[in-house]
Design a protein around this motif. Structure first.
Motif, PDB file in Angstrom:
ATOM      1  N   PRO A  36      85.379 -61.276  37.034  1.00 21.10           N
ATOM      2  CA  PRO A  36      84.729 -61.561  35.754  1.00 21.10           C
ATOM      3  C   PRO A  36      84.296 -63.021  35.619  1.00 21.10           C
ATOM      4  O   PRO A  36      84.792 -63.899  36.338  1.00 21.10           O
ATOM      5  N   PRO A  37      83.390 -63.307  34.680  1.00 25.20           N
ATOM      6  CA  PRO A  37      82.947 -64.674  34.452  1.00 25.20           C
ATOM      7  C   PRO A  37      84.090 -65.650  34.185  1.00 25.20           C
ATOM      8  O   PRO A  37      83.997 -66.817  34.563  1.00 25.20           O
ATOM      9  N   ARG A  38      85.161 -65.193  33.537  1.00 24.99           N
ATOM     10  CA  ARG A  38      86.259 -66.115  33.222  1.00 24.99           C
ATOM     11  C   ARG A  38      86.861 -66.740  34.480  1.00 24.99           C
ATOM     12  O   ARG A  38      87.512 -67.792  34.394  1.00 24.99           O
ATOM     13  N   ASN A  39      86.646 -66.124  35.651  1.00 24.78           N
ATOM     14  CA  ASN A  39      87.171 -66.713  36.881  1.00 24.78           C
ATOM     15  C   ASN A  39      86.510 -68.062  37.172  1.00 24.78           C
ATOM     16  O   ASN A  39      87.158 -68.980  37.689  1.00 24.78           O
ATOM     17  N   ASP A  73      78.000 -63.925  31.230  1.00 27.90           N
ATOM     18  CA  ASP A  73      78.485 -64.729  30.108  1.00 27.90           C
ATOM     19  C   ASP A  73      77.481 -65.853  29.840  1.00 27.90           C
ATOM     20  O   ASP A  73      77.520 -66.907  30.474  1.00 27.90           O
ATOM     21  N   PRO A  74      76.557 -65.651  28.898  1.00 28.42           N
ATOM     22  CA  PRO A  74      75.516 -66.655  28.630  1.00 28.42           C
ATOM     23  C   PRO A  74      76.073 -68.011  28.192  1.00 28.42           C
ATOM     24  O   PRO A  74      75.508 -69.053  28.531  1.00 28.42           O
ATOM     25  N   VAL A  75      77.178 -68.010  27.439  1.00 26.45           N
ATOM     26  CA  VAL A  75      77.757 -69.274  26.971  1.00 26.45           C
ATOM     27  C   VAL A  75      78.278 -70.086  28.145  1.00 26.45           C
ATOM     28  O   VAL A  75      78.047 -71.298  28.250  1.00 26.45           O
ATOM     29  N   LEU A  76      78.995 -69.440  29.047  1.00 24.84           N
ATOM     30  CA  LEU A  76      79.521 -70.120  30.224  1.00 24.84           C
ATOM     31  C   LEU A  76      78.397 -70.572  31.142  1.00 24.84           C
ATOM     32  O   LEU A  76      78.436 -71.667  31.711  1.00 24.84           O
TER      33      LEU A  76
END
Length: 248
Positions: free
Chosen positions: A111-114, A136-139
């Motif tokens: 996932p993007p959180r990685n 994840d557009p914000v990231l």
């Protein structure tokens, strides 16, 4: 079984790294190629093995070893598990990167959180791959504004994924991310750095001038010293100018 100082095939870290360094030095002497080494953590073996590996690296310091990385399946070893190994490496002055958000895994597996964890918890200053982060557009915006380098590959080892990879690279480029063309594993992927640049130029519809600018910017993502970067930039610019004259 893995043991500190000795790896599954029975060869010590010290023996392995010195063998690689012998090759790097010959490449420099005979071909003028500069190389550095980044030992990689196998995340599938767990955090204890990672710490032991970093300790091996620190116990046998070599000028050519300038950082650590991490690869293998993300869902078998999410980045937060390796916080202590990375902290140990950073405390000794090693640079840090990690494979994250690879597109050979699902958004649930990688996932993007990685990417966020690699930046905020592991202290990575660049990311290898990062494709799934686009979910994840914000990231994605944060990484663009921060100028995080992403080492990306134009080829994959699975031909059926080539079209998806091209679409992802185009989306990353359009998002303004800092892309650094790389080959990853040339024999496995069937590519080389020249082919990678040609492929990315085609996929991203880049002009010759834009490809030249990309090649120069990649130097900013390298972990060479400032003096080495400056020297390489001078060499690159001279070569680009020479090629431009030939084209004209």
């Amino acid at each position: 079984m893995w043991q500190t100082g000795r790896y599954p095939h029975g060869v010590s870290y010290e023996t392995m790294v010195d063998g690689f360094i012998d090759g790097l030095r010959r490449a420099k002497e005979e071909l003028g190629i500069t190389g550095r080494l980044i030992p990689a953590i196998n995340r599938e073996l767990g955090p204890e093995v990672a710490i032991a590996m970093v300790r091996d690296v620190l116990a046998h310091p070599r000028e050519e070893v300038i950082g650590i990385g991490m690869d293998c399946a993300e869902f078998k070893g999410p980045p937060e598990l390796f916080k202590d190994a990375y902290a140990l490496a950073r405390s000794a002055g090693l640079r840090c990167t990690a494979h994250a958000c690879e597109d050979n895994q699902t958004l649930t597996q990688a996932p993007p959180r990685n990417v966020e964890t690699c930046l905020d918890v592991l202290g990575c200053d660049r990311i290898d791959h990062g494709y799934n982060m686009l979910a994840d557009p914000v990231l994605t915006c944060r990484c663009r504004e921060r100028g995080v380098p992403f080492t990306v590959c134009s080829h994959t080892c699975v031909p059926q994924r080539m079209e998806k990879r091209a679409e992802t690279l185009k989306a990353m480029h359009e998002a303004g991310l800092f892309l650094v063309p790389c080959t990853d594993d040339p024999p496995m992927f069937g590519t080389d750095i020249g082919t990678t640049y040609v492929t990315m130029a085609r996929v991203l519809s880049l002009s010759v001038e834009e490809v030249a600018a990309m090649s120069l910017r990649t130097l900013d993502a390298s972990w060479l010293s400032d003096a080495e970067k400056a020297a390489m930039k001078t060499e690159f610019e001279a070569e680009i100018q020479s090629l431009s004259m030939i084209k004209a």
